[in-house]
Design a protein around this motif. Sequence first.
Motif, PDB file in Angstrom:
ATOM      1  N   GLU A  17       0.823  -1.213   0.000  1.00 47.98           N
ATOM      2  CA  GLU A  17       0.000   0.000   0.000  1.00 47.98           C
ATOM      3  C   GLU A  17       0.854   1.259   0.000  1.00 47.98           C
ATOM      4  O   GLU A  17       0.536   2.252  -0.671  1.00 47.98           O
ATOM      5  CB  GLU A  17      -0.934   0.014   1.220  1.00 47.98           C
ATOM      6  CG  GLU A  17      -2.010  -1.046   1.204  1.00 47.98           C
ATOM      7  CD  GLU A  17      -1.499  -2.423   1.598  1.00 47.98           C
ATOM      8  OE1 GLU A  17      -0.313  -2.521   1.999  1.00 47.98           O
ATOM      9  OE2 GLU A  17      -2.276  -3.390   1.499  1.00 47.98           O
ATOM     10  N   MET A  18       1.959   1.221   0.751  1.00 45.18           N
ATOM     11  CA  MET A  18       2.831   2.390   0.819  1.00 45.18           C
ATOM     12  C   MET A  18       3.592   2.585  -0.498  1.00 45.18           C
ATOM     13  O   MET A  18       3.786   3.715  -0.953  1.00 45.18           O
ATOM     14  CB  MET A  18       3.817   2.248   1.978  1.00 45.18           C
ATOM     15  CG  MET A  18       4.656   3.498   2.235  1.00 45.18           C
ATOM     16  SD  MET A  18       5.661   3.380   3.730  1.00 45.18           S
ATOM     17  CE  MET A  18       4.362   3.363   4.974  1.00 45.18           C
ATOM     18  N   LYS A  21       1.298   4.142  -2.873  1.00 43.84           N
ATOM     19  CA  LYS A  21       1.133   5.554  -2.533  1.00 43.84           C
ATOM     20  C   LYS A  21       2.282   6.375  -3.106  1.00 43.84           C
ATOM     21  O   LYS A  21       2.078   7.462  -3.661  1.00 43.84           O
ATOM     22  CB  LYS A  21       1.083   5.713  -1.012  1.00 43.84           C
ATOM     23  CG  LYS A  21       0.827   7.134  -0.528  1.00 43.84           C
ATOM     24  CD  LYS A  21      -0.595   7.570  -0.803  1.00 43.84           C
ATOM     25  CE  LYS A  21      -0.886   8.914  -0.164  1.00 43.84           C
ATOM     26  NZ  LYS A  21      -2.273   9.376  -0.440  1.00 43.84           N
TER      27      LYS A  21
END
Length: 235
Positions: A17-18, A21
Amino acid sequence: MEKNMNENNIQVNLPVEMILKIFGYLSYDEVSKTRLICKQMNEVASDYLNAGFKTAQDQLTKTFREIKDGLPRRESERRKHPLYPKHDALVGLDTRISLLRMTYNKYIAAGLCCFIPGKVLDEIFFLLKKVKILPKLPSTSLLLQEVRDISSMAMEHFDEAIVPSFQPDLVTVIERSIPVSDFEPQITVQQFEPQSTITMKQMQRDLRNLKQTVQRKNNQVRKLSLIVKRHKKLL
């Protein structure tokens, strides 16, 4: 970003997820270069690039429908309408995307690679943004020149330098049935209006590029057929 380096092995200890991002702040060209960092980054970036290519096709279809809905129904009025140059630009862009689909999709579907040329994606999204925002576009030839050039170079490099490295695994590619729909244009010919303002020279060039691409694919199929025959003899 925390990294553990063991000789030539680099590990990026970040959740997916990071990483996604972070990718949101990068261009697709920059994302494509992160594939060299490590296996995890390669996997995440590959999925991101594939999703970007799918998104580009979806946006093209959506934008084309919006432009078409804004055009008059009568052909005589349509060709004089301010939106008609945008229609021509989208037709030319779809030709490019169709060639890219023919070049990459079967290998992507077989899991042998991702949509590698992130710079091409950046240019496609840039053109789609121009078509949506600018009230008046430059000539179709000038507008599409950059995407024609970089996509042609990307496809040529892929066919000549990258595809040969797949040969040990291409038996699997042939045996898998890749749906024909993967190679169909995102916008069908029936959706295009006749008598486009794209010049005959441009059409001939695109047709020539398409024929060359088909010829390369036919040559690859012949080579792969020989590989399959040799493989079966060894079994």
